[in-house]
Structure formats: structure tokens, C-alpha cells
Design an enzyme around this catalytic site. Structure first.
Site, mmCIF file in Angstrom:
data_model
loop_
_atom_site.group_PDB
_atom_site.id
_atom_site.type_symbol
_atom_site.label_atom_id
_atom_site.label_comp_id
_atom_site.label_asym_id
_atom_site.label_seq_id
_atom_site.Cartn_x
_atom_site.Cartn_y
_atom_site.Cartn_z
ATOM 1 C CD GLN A 4 59.884 -30.750 33.985
ATOM 2 O OE1 GLN A 4 60.048 -29.746 34.663
ATOM 3 N NE2 GLN A 4 58.837 -30.906 33.206
ATOM 4 C CB SER A 48 64.372 -27.269 39.488
ATOM 5 O OG SER A 48 63.997 -26.112 38.779
ATOM 6 C CB SER A 95 64.059 -27.276 28.883
ATOM 7 O OG SER A 95 62.727 -26.938 29.173
ATOM 8 C CD GLU A 132 56.647 -27.669 34.443
ATOM 9 O OE1 GLU A 132 57.825 -27.399 34.698
ATOM 10 O OE2 GLU A 132 56.239 -27.890 33.271
#
Length: 406
Positions: free
Chosen positions: A140, A175, A143, A258
């Protein structure tokens, strides 16, 4: 499985449960009452990562071949085409066995449901089957250093160039990015509209030239997250998911899944804290017993929150406040559990690594966080309780004109 769930189970669900149990019993070891294997993997060295990924790929492949991957995904996309209720039955059964699929959590828990809702027919046929077969790992890329809690403030830029988009920017806390084959990516494609309306969602090949994932060594000593740099990364236009400048709505589907994923079950349970107290001979200490009682209560609350989310799904409702409440509570739960563990260890809690009990596993639990709580509190206040939102001119002004965290 609770007695209530047993009474509500249909004949189809009971038959499927028997099928799943038979396969699991024949192919996987039962999960032990202790969490030793989970602790070993969490404290594993960097060189063990590739082996863990290979193991997860093998399990995902075997599960797919047996017909238990993508149980509610339509058959034309590699799934079994059954109901979400049977998917829940599988999840209830598989947690009883030593099966490690952690590296596929983003792909299966977030990417698959998002592409099912927003993907084109070509995207569904291209991307879903390889995930379910264990062939492609996803990460993902949301951010940024200046856009974490305020995700809509992202500044990674994508500009159209013929049949491609050229992307420049930086992401962080990604991650599995250093191990992933593909990523889900949010970018800024329109700077002249309010920030939520100028975002586009991409599916990006992590091997594309100009894309570099650099592992971040955390305070725990583990390099699980990454910072990812994108320099003139070219993405084909057919890898936009949803509409151009409509990526915020697509992202909400991902984020809702999520939250459900983060609030899900963990191999670490209340019995592990009791075992820790016994290891230090403190199970009869009145202060420790009081802390353990509070810990047990939190585990039960978390279980009940999970059941609320399951009940909403059974009723055909999309995930809503249940997932946000669970996300908020899991952050508080993790912090409190870290305090309890080191309080039990006492002075020994100052040790680390191989000098500490269980190779410093409990020290890592103390240092691991679950994200900021303020965003979830705002979501619950505004969307669930109906409270007025704070004055936010950045929601209505063109993004180009508002101050940015850069």
C-alpha cells in the site's frame, strides 16, 4: 465458534465447515496453545524474510488449489463464487492452524475487495487470479512524510503524458514494499480543486524503473516498513483504478477494509500474558492479577466488536462505524498490553534482543503502535454521532492555495 453461531448455521454452512476442517486437518498442523512460532517470526532477522515470503506463497497456492482462496470472489476471477457467509466460516476455521499468510494481508484483505468494487473487467481478470494463486504480493503506497493522518493532503504528483502517467513523489510506512510485486498508489492529479477531489488511484508495478523501496529500521530493530521513492515512474493509463480525480472514493473502500483487517484476530491472546506472568512467578501478585483482569476485558471487548462487524456483513450492510470503533480500540488495546507486559517483567523489561526474555518479543510489543487515534475519533464524531465538523477551509479551497506539510 460461539453457541449462537452454531444455532444460526445453515446446512450449507455446516457442510462447508466440515469440508474446510477435513482439508485443514489433512494439510496443516494445529495451532499450538502458545504463540512461540508467531514470536519467532516477529523477532526474525532480515535474512529470514525471503524464506517467510516463500512459505506464504506456497500456502496461498495450496489453499487456492483446494478451493479455499477467494471463496466469495466470482469464479471468472479465480475465486469459488460462494457467499460471504462461507468466507467467514473459512476464517473461523483457518485461525486454528499454523498457516502463515501475513505477506498477503494487503493483497487479499484490501486490494481484492477494492478491485472487485471499482475495477474494470480487464483489471479484475488481470489482477485478482494471481493474488489468489499466491503469485503476486501487494503493498500500500498511501501515506507520505507530510500526509499521514491527513491523507488527502498528499503531494505525490502524477501528470498525463500520452497513454501514460508520470509520477514523482515519496511514500512512507509501506509494509512489504521491498518484497512486493505490485502496489496500490494514491497521487495528486489536479491541484486546482479541493484536496479530496484531485486524487487518482493507480495500480503500479513495483519493478517499474524509477521506483525504489528503502526498508526503514524501526525503533523495534525490525525493518518491516519502507519509504518508497518515485522518480519519473511511468504508469500505463489503463492502470488507473476508478476515475481520474476520483481516487478518494476508491481509497475509502480500501481504508474501510484496512480497518477491518487491523481489527481482526491476532495469534497473541490473553493466555500469552498469563504465561508471561507465570514465567516471572508473578501470577499471584495482586497488582499483576488486576492488570490481567483488565487485559482479559479488553480482549473480550475486541472480540465483541468483531462480532458486530460480522453481524453487519451478514445483514448485507457495508462496513461502517464498527470498523472505525475497532480500529480506535485496537490502538488503545495494543498500548495498554505493552504496558502490562513490561510491568510484569519489571527491571528485566529494560533488556533487549537476545539478552531479554523470548529474544525481546515483549519489548517489541511495547514499542509497536497502531496509528494515531485522532482521525478515527473525528470519523466517529462526525459520521456516527453527527457532531459538527471543525472549520476546515482546506476542504473547500483549491489544493494549490492551502498550506502544505512539505
Amino acid at each position: 465458534m460461539t453457541a449462537l453461531e452454531t444455532r444460526e448455521e445453515t446446512g450449507e454452512q455446516a457442510a462447508f465447515r466440515a469440508e474446510a476442517r477435513a482439508w485443514l486437518e489433512a494439510n496443516a498442523p494445529r495451532r499450538r496453545h502458545d504463540s512461540a512460532e508467531f514470536k519467532r517470526k516477529l523477532t526474525a532477522r532480515a535474512e529470514d524474510e525471503r524464506a517467510n515470503v516463500a512459505t506464504a506463497r506456497d500456502w496461498q497456492r495450496r489453499i487456492h488449489e483446494a478451493g479455499f482462496a477467494g471463496i466469495s470472489v466470482p469464479t471468472e476471477y479465480g475465486g469459488r463464487g460462494l457467499t460471504p457467509a462461507l468466507e467467514r466460516v473459512w476464517r473461523q476455521e483457518v485461525v486454528r492452524y499454523e498457516i502463515d499468510l501475513g505477506v498477503f494481508s494487503v493483497a487479499v484483505g484490501m486490494v481484492v475487495p477494492t478491485i472487485l468494487v471499482h475495477g474494470t473487467e480487464e483489471q479484475k481478470r488481470r489482477f485478482l487470479p494471481p493474488v489468489l494463486r499466491g503469485e503476486e504480493v501487494w503493498c500500500q503506497l498511501f501515506s507520505e512524510p507530510g500526509a499521514g493522518s491527513d491523507l488527502a493532503g498528499l503531494t505525490t504528483r502524477a501528470e498525463r503524458d500520452g497513454d501514460e502517467w508520470v509520477v514523482n513523489g515519496q511514500k512512507v510506512w509501506n509494509s512489504f514494499a521491498h518484497l512486493a510485486d505490485w502496489g496500490i498508489l494514491l497521487t495528486r492529479t489536479n491541484w486546482d480543486v479541493p484536496k479530496h477531489r484531485g486524487i487518482t488511484y493507480f495500480l503500479v508495478d513495483m519493478h517499474t524503473p524509477g521506483l525504489e523501496a528503502r526498508p526503514l529500521r524501526q525503533i523495534t530493530g525490525v525493518a518491516h516498513f519502507n519509504e518508497t521513492f518515485l522518480t519519473d515512474v511511468r504508469i500505463p493509463a489503463d492502470q488507473v483504478l476508478g476515475e481520474v480525480n476520483g481516487g478518494w472514493g476508491v481509497a475509502q473502500t480500501t481504508l474501510m477494509n484496512e480497518r477491518a483487517l487491523i481489527g481482526g484476530a491476532t495469534p497473541l491472546g490473553f493466555r500469552d500474558y498469563v504465561a508471561l506472568a507465570r514465567s516471572y512467578g508473578r501470577e499471584h501478585d495482586p497488582n499483576v492479577r488486576q492488570a490481567l483482569a483488565a487485559t482479559y476485558t479488553r480482549f473480550e471487548i475486541l472480540r465483541w466488536l468483531g462480532q458486530r462487524a460480522q453481524a453487519a456483513q451478514r445483514a448485507g450492510r457495508p462496513l461502517g462505524p464498527e470498523s472505525s470503533v475497532a480500529k480506535l480500540f485496537i490502538s488503545q488495546h495494543a498500548a495498554a498490553n505493552g504496558d502490562v507486559a513490561l510491568a510484569i517483567e519489571g527491571a528485566a523489561g529494560m533488556l533487549a534482543g537476545s539478552d531479554a526474555f523470548e529474544d525481546g518479543f515483549w519489548q517489541q510489543q511495547f514499542l509497536i503502535g497502531g496509528g494515531t487515534e485522532q482521525v478515527q475519533r473525528n470519523i466517529l464524531g462526525e459520521r456516527v454521532l453527527g457532531l459538527p465538523s471543525e472549520p476546515r477551509p482546506d476542504k473547500t479551497e483549491p489544493f494549490r492555495d492551502i498550506p502544505k506539510n512539505v
